[in-house]
Scaffold this motif. Structure first.
Motif, PDB file in Angstrom:
ATOM      1  N   GLU A 173       0.842  -1.219   0.000  1.00 11.81           N
ATOM      2  CA  GLU A 173       0.000   0.000   0.000  1.00 11.81           C
ATOM      3  C   GLU A 173       0.873   1.263   0.000  1.00 11.81           C
ATOM      4  OE1 GLU A 173      -3.802  -2.046   2.288  1.00 11.81           O
ATOM      5  OE2 GLU A 173      -2.454  -0.744   3.410  1.00 11.81           O
ATOM      6  N   MET A 174       1.954   1.207   0.750  1.00 17.36           N
ATOM      7  CA  MET A 174       2.869   2.356   0.752  1.00 17.36           C
ATOM      8  C   MET A 174       3.451   2.559  -0.653  1.00 17.36           C
ATOM      9  SD  MET A 174       6.468   2.788   2.846  1.00 17.36           S
ATOM     10  CE  MET A 174       7.369   1.591   1.854  1.00 17.36           C
ATOM     11  N   ALA A 175       3.846   1.451  -1.277  1.00 19.22           N
ATOM     12  CA  ALA A 175       4.426   1.542  -2.623  1.00 19.22           C
ATOM     13  C   ALA A 175       3.408   2.150  -3.595  1.00 19.22           C
ATOM     14  CB  ALA A 175       4.861   0.158  -3.096  1.00 19.22           C
ATOM     15  N   GLN A 176       2.176   1.728  -3.455  1.00 19.14           N
ATOM     16  CA  GLN A 176       1.119   2.252  -4.334  1.00 19.14           C
ATOM     17  C   GLN A 176       0.935   3.754  -4.100  1.00 19.14           C
ATOM     18  OE1 GLN A 176      -2.807   0.696  -3.627  1.00 19.14           O
ATOM     19  NE2 GLN A 176      -3.250   0.626  -5.828  1.00 19.14           N
ATOM     20  N   ALA A 177       0.927   4.144  -2.831  1.00 17.98           N
ATOM     21  CA  ALA A 177       0.746   5.569  -2.510  1.00 17.98           C
ATOM     22  C   ALA A 177       1.905   6.406  -3.054  1.00 17.98           C
ATOM     23  CB  ALA A 177       0.629   5.742  -0.995  1.00 17.98           C
ATOM     24  N   LEU A 178       3.081   5.803  -3.149  1.00 16.60           N
ATOM     25  CA  LEU A 178       4.236   6.544  -3.679  1.00 16.60           C
ATOM     26  C   LEU A 178       4.297   6.489  -5.202  1.00 16.60           C
ATOM     27  CD1 LEU A 178       6.942   5.430  -1.072  1.00 16.60           C
ATOM     28  CD2 LEU A 178       5.969   7.727  -1.318  1.00 16.60           C
ATOM     29  N   GLY A 179       3.342   5.796  -5.801  1.00 16.85           N
ATOM     30  CA  GLY A 179       3.290   5.736  -7.268  1.00 16.85           C
ATOM     31  C   GLY A 179       4.304   4.767  -7.859  1.00 16.85           C
ATOM     32  N   ALA A 180       4.615   3.692  -7.105  1.00 18.94           N
ATOM     33  CA  ALA A 180       5.631   2.747  -7.592  1.00 18.94           C
ATOM     34  C   ALA A 180       5.140   1.998  -8.825  1.00 18.94           C
ATOM     35  CB  ALA A 180       5.992   1.759  -6.496  1.00 18.94           C
ATOM     36  N   GLU A 181       6.028   1.889  -9.802  1.00 21.76           N
ATOM     37  CA  GLU A 181       5.739   1.061 -10.984  1.00 21.76           C
ATOM     38  C   GLU A 181       6.262  -0.362 -10.785  1.00 21.76           C
ATOM     39  OE1 GLU A 181       7.027   4.234 -11.759  1.00 21.76           O
ATOM     40  OE2 GLU A 181       5.560   5.096 -13.131  1.00 21.76           O
ATOM     41  N   TYR A 182       7.362  -0.481 -10.035  1.00 17.15           N
ATOM     42  CA  TYR A 182       7.978  -1.794  -9.775  1.00 17.15           C
ATOM     43  C   TYR A 182       8.284  -1.904  -8.289  1.00 17.15           C
ATOM     44  CZ  TYR A 182       8.921  -1.520 -14.764  1.00 17.15           C
ATOM     45  OH  TYR A 182       8.784  -1.391 -16.114  1.00 17.15           O
ATOM     46  N   VAL A 183       7.965  -3.065  -7.736  1.00 14.25           N
ATOM     47  CA  VAL A 183       8.315  -3.321  -6.332  1.00 14.25           C
ATOM     48  C   VAL A 183       8.991  -4.682  -6.259  1.00 14.25           C
ATOM     49  CG1 VAL A 183       7.474  -3.540  -3.966  1.00 14.25           C
ATOM     50  CG2 VAL A 183       6.264  -2.083  -5.581  1.00 14.25           C
ATOM     51  N   GLU A 184      10.165  -4.686  -5.692  1.00 11.86           N
ATOM     52  CA  GLU A 184      10.834  -5.970  -5.493  1.00 11.86           C
ATOM     53  C   GLU A 184      10.753  -6.333  -4.015  1.00 11.86           C
ATOM     54  OE1 GLU A 184      14.611  -7.965  -7.415  1.00 11.86           O
ATOM     55  OE2 GLU A 184      15.216  -6.657  -5.788  1.00 11.86           O
ATOM     56  N   GLY A 223      -3.335  -4.958 -11.045  1.00 11.74           N
ATOM     57  CA  GLY A 223      -3.108  -5.291 -12.452  1.00 11.74           C
ATOM     58  C   GLY A 223      -1.752  -4.837 -12.937  1.00 11.74           C
ATOM     59  N   ASN A 224      -1.748  -4.231 -14.121  1.00 19.63           N
ATOM     60  CA  ASN A 224      -0.463  -3.848 -14.716  1.00 19.63           C
ATOM     61  C   ASN A 224       0.088  -2.525 -14.195  1.00 19.63           C
ATOM     62  OD1 ASN A 224      -0.339  -6.102 -16.277  1.00 19.63           O
ATOM     63  ND2 ASN A 224      -1.498  -5.171 -17.983  1.00 19.63           N
ATOM     64  N   ASP A 225      -0.665  -1.880 -13.296  1.00 20.11           N
ATOM     65  CA  ASP A 225      -0.183  -0.577 -12.807  1.00 20.11           C
ATOM     66  C   ASP A 225       1.092  -0.719 -11.981  1.00 20.11           C
ATOM     67  OD1 ASP A 225      -2.327   0.444 -13.997  1.00 20.11           O
ATOM     68  OD2 ASP A 225      -3.490   0.828 -12.167  1.00 20.11           O
ATOM     69  N   MET A 226       1.249  -1.873 -11.369  1.00 19.38           N
ATOM     70  CA  MET A 226       2.422  -2.062 -10.514  1.00 19.38           C
ATOM     71  C   MET A 226       2.935  -3.495 -10.708  1.00 19.38           C
ATOM     72  SD  MET A 226       2.478  -0.837  -6.603  1.00 19.38           S
ATOM     73  CE  MET A 226       2.459  -2.189  -5.499  1.00 19.38           C
ATOM     74  N   ARG A 227       4.199  -3.628 -11.102  1.00 22.08           N
ATOM     75  CA  ARG A 227       4.786  -4.968 -11.247  1.00 22.08           C
ATOM     76  C   ARG A 227       5.415  -5.339  -9.912  1.00 22.08           C
ATOM     77  NH1 ARG A 227       6.163  -5.623 -16.739  1.00 22.08           N
ATOM     78  NH2 ARG A 227       7.102  -7.621 -16.240  1.00 22.08           N
ATOM     79  N   ILE A 228       5.020  -6.481  -9.382  1.00 18.58           N
ATOM     80  CA  ILE A 228       5.521  -6.899  -8.057  1.00 18.58           C
ATOM     81  C   ILE A 228       6.312  -8.190  -8.212  1.00 18.58           C
ATOM     82  CG2 ILE A 228       4.885  -7.440  -5.682  1.00 18.58           C
ATOM     83  CD1 ILE A 228       2.113  -6.163  -6.302  1.00 18.58           C
ATOM     84  N   TYR A 229       7.559  -8.152  -7.802  1.00 21.16           N
ATOM     85  CA  TYR A 229       8.397  -9.355  -7.834  1.00 21.16           C
ATOM     86  C   TYR A 229       8.517  -9.872  -6.406  1.00 21.16           C
ATOM     87  CZ  TYR A 229       9.510  -7.366 -12.324  1.00 21.16           C
ATOM     88  OH  TYR A 229       9.400  -6.834 -13.574  1.00 21.16           O
TER      89      TYR A 229
END
Ligand code: SF4
Ligand code: FES
Length: 382
Positions: A173-184, A223-229
């Motif tokens: 949720e934090m990553a989303q709020a910061l506008g993350a495109e990729y999260v590892e 969906g495709n808004d954020m790629r999560i590895y």
């Protein structure tokens, strides 16, 4: 003969990790720097790094990671980025964010830096600051916005372990709020400081399964808004990873003091010495040095790897993990269920199913602890 003119059949390297410094304002308990980093020699100068960049590019490296410690502690980072860009590298800055400001990011952008990967320790101020032993949570939030404002994709890295893995949902949720495109979400690999702290950090199976389920639900939502590895910890896998895609195959790491390694952990392996760029060319080191040739190909393998069909895919796993867990880097990585030493991994995993009980306190990465570990004679836990 390969392009560099050596009789050795090795491929050329593709990936250069430039560990510019072991200095770091953070003190993370899972840091992958060597535990005895405090005893290594002086850092390469700007001129020496520029020569390394040119030599590595001439050898074929195309991807370049600037890392550390904290690479922003080097005042010449902008100079190195500019040269790397001119040489045609794709450049990535791997950073805690400490030391980045408006002026520096503008200069890095102008110099051609392609990519920034920002680390967080957790989604809560308390744990982020505890695990790094610094007050950096609020700063990191500001730096994330700064990176975004300069048009970089927002790439966040959070190392997962027993202490923070139950926060995966709030981390995402934090990553989303910061506008993350990729999260590892990279589960800790147990080398360096993380190996010393393993009994505090290895999650239980239940924690891991819960975190994966939460991650999968989040993936469906965004969906495709954020790629999560989500990188599973080795200890919970049945077969080892193809570490570095094979020893001396595509990857080379230049340490702050100029020592060149086939992986960032290899310095601790017994019976090997790795030359510095101060005493040999990168070409000789890559193609001809004994250290780079020691575990290349398959000739060094013992059973069960020697006759195992998987060896062409995983190269017997990780030499450094084999050494840490069995005492011999030429053994199969004991993560593998076929390894005669697999029981050491099974035992560590069994301990992780219970509340962490260890006589060893959590050890933060700092110079004092590094010096103490350099002098320690007792073997590390297996
Ligand atoms: Fe890989 Fe060796 Fe295990 Fe086969 S025995 S799967 S080559 S580590
Ligand atoms: Fe050294 Fe895997 S980390 S070979």
């Amino acid at each position: 003969m390969n392009a560099a003119g050596s009789a050795n059949k090795a491929n050329n390297p593709l990936w250069l990790l430039a560990e510019l410094t072991y200095r770091c304002p953070l003190h993370c308990v899972y840091c992958s720097n060597p535990v005895d980093y405090a005893r290594y020699g002086s850092e390469l100068s700007t001129e020496e790094w520029l020569r390394v960049l040119r030599e590595a590019r001439a050898l074929g490296c195309a991807q370049l990671g600037f890392s550390g410690g904290e690479p922003l502690l080097r005042d010449d980072l902008e100079v190195l980025v500019r040269e790397a860009h001119a040489l045609g590298y794709y450049t990535n800055l791997i950073t805690s964010g400490v030391g980045l400001n408006e002026k520096r990011i503008a200069a890095l952008k102008e110099g051609g830096l392609d990519h920034i990967q920002l680390s967080f320790q957790d989604s809560t101020r308390e744990l982020n600051d505890f695990l790094s032993h610094t007050r950096t949570f609020d700063l990191k939030q500001r730096i994330a916005r700064l990176i975004k404002a300069h048009g970089y994709p927002m790439v966040l890295n959070v190392v997962l372990h027993r202490q923070n893995i139950d926060h995966v949902e709030t981390i995402l949720e934090m990553a989303q709020a910061l506008g993350a495109e990729y999260v590892e979400l990279a589960n800790t690999q147990y080398y360096g400081w993380a190996f010393v702290n393993r009994d505090h950090l290895l999650p239980s199976r239940e924690q891991l399964e819960r975190a994966e389920a939460v991650t999968n639900r989040f993936r469906e939502k965004v969906g495709n808004d954020m790629r999560i590895y989500f990188v599973v910890p080795d200890y919970y896998a049945h077969r080892p990873k193809a570490c570095m895609n094979g020893w001396g195959s595509v990857f080379l790491c230049v340490c702050p003091d100029g020592v060149v390694l086939p992986c960032h952990e290899a310095r601790g392996l017994p019976g090997l010495s790795f030359p510095s760029v101060r005493e040999a060319s990168l070409q000789w080191i890559w193609y001809d040095s004994p250290g780079f040739n020691r575990y290349r190909g398959e000739g060094w393998m013992k059973e069960p790897c020697r006759t195992c069909p998987e060896r062409v895919k995983d190269f017997g796993g990780c030499r450094c993990q084999a050494y840490l867990l069995t005492g011999d880097p030429a053994n199969a990585d004991p993560v593998c269920e076929l390894s005669p030493h697999h029981h050491v991994v099974v035992e560590a995993v069994a301990r992780a199913q219970r509340p962490a009980v260890t006589a060893r306190p959590l050890l933060f990465r700092d110079d004092r602890n590094s010096r103490a570990l350099s002098e320690a004679t007792a073997p590390l836990p297996r």
